[in-house]
Design an enzyme around this catalytic site. Structure first.
Site, PDB file in Angstrom:
ATOM      1  N   ASP A 111       0.855  -1.186   0.000  1.00  0.00           N
ATOM      2  CA  ASP A 111       0.000   0.000   0.000  1.00  0.00           C
ATOM      3  C   ASP A 111       0.889   1.233   0.000  1.00  0.00           C
ATOM      4  O   ASP A 111       2.004   1.206   0.526  1.00  0.00           O
ATOM      5  CB  ASP A 111      -0.899   0.011   1.242  1.00  0.00           C
ATOM      6  CG  ASP A 111      -1.932  -1.099   1.242  1.00  0.00           C
ATOM      7  OD1 ASP A 111      -2.446  -1.438   0.160  1.00  0.00           O
ATOM      8  OD2 ASP A 111      -2.237  -1.626   2.324  1.00  0.00           O
ATOM      9  N   ASP A 129      -7.021  -1.305  -4.534  1.00  0.00           N
ATOM     10  CA  ASP A 129      -8.064  -0.913  -3.573  1.00  0.00           C
ATOM     11  C   ASP A 129      -8.947   0.179  -4.164  1.00  0.00           C
ATOM     12  O   ASP A 129     -10.176   0.149  -4.007  1.00  0.00           O
ATOM     13  CB  ASP A 129      -7.443  -0.405  -2.271  1.00  0.00           C
ATOM     14  CG  ASP A 129      -6.630  -1.461  -1.547  1.00  0.00           C
ATOM     15  OD1 ASP A 129      -6.909  -2.666  -1.709  1.00  0.00           O
ATOM     16  OD2 ASP A 129      -5.694  -1.074  -0.820  1.00  0.00           O
TER      17      ASP A 129
END
Length: 172
Positions: A111, A129
């Protein structure tokens, strides 16, 4: 076919950005893009959103395979001719596969998009995401519009049945 290409673009962009973060940033490093709004922050996650279910890789493997099979099924059987539905599924497919690749090959998800929304430090996320979120939002819009269309068709159908029921030569 175009929707599968969109899913491939999402996967490619997701994997490229994650590769760049892994190769060029140390874990925990943060680069300011827009002060108090957007940062690139190298982060790893072995769970789901907000770090829940940490280390439950087999659970994610099984769930993701089921989700991918379900999305492909819906794209092939139910979404044909429904552009918004197909678009939403393409984004979700690309996002699901993007994070699945990380879990299989890295044993964690990379991330890096760190945002602050009205001073709230939103959980760090990635392109996959974001694609999943866009896909779900588009699916909700499609479902809302489809429901409105169905209600309108039912209303019009019942109105025309009422108008023709009393006419001579018509049977009820």
């Amino acid at each position: 076919m175009y929707y599968y290409l969109l899913a491939l673009v999402v996967i490619g962009l997701d994997q490229l950005t994650k590769w760049l973060v892994v190769k060029r940033m140390t874990e925990g490093e943060s680069i300011k893009i827009i002060e108090n709004v957007l940062y690139l922050t190298s982060h790893r996650n072995q769970g789901a959103a907000w770090g829940i279910l940490q280390g439950q890789m087999w659970f994610f493997y099984i769930i993701t395979v089921v989700v991918i099979v379900g999305i492909v099924y819906y794209m092939q059987v139910h979404a044909k001719g429904h552009s918004l539905f197909s678009l939403s599924l393409a984004f979700m497919l690309g996002g699901a596969i993007g994070n699945f690749i990380d879990r299989v090959f890295r044993k964690e998800v990379v991330d890096f998009l760190n945002t602050y929304i009205f001073s709230y430090d939103f959980p760090i996320f990635n392109i996959a995401d974001a694609a999943l979120t866009i896909g779900v939002a588009l699916l909700l819009i499609y479902m809302y519009l489809d429901e409105r269309k169905a209600k309108k068709e039912n209303k019009n159908g019942s109105n025309s049945a009422q108008h023709t029921a009393g006419r001579p030569g018509r049977t009820n």
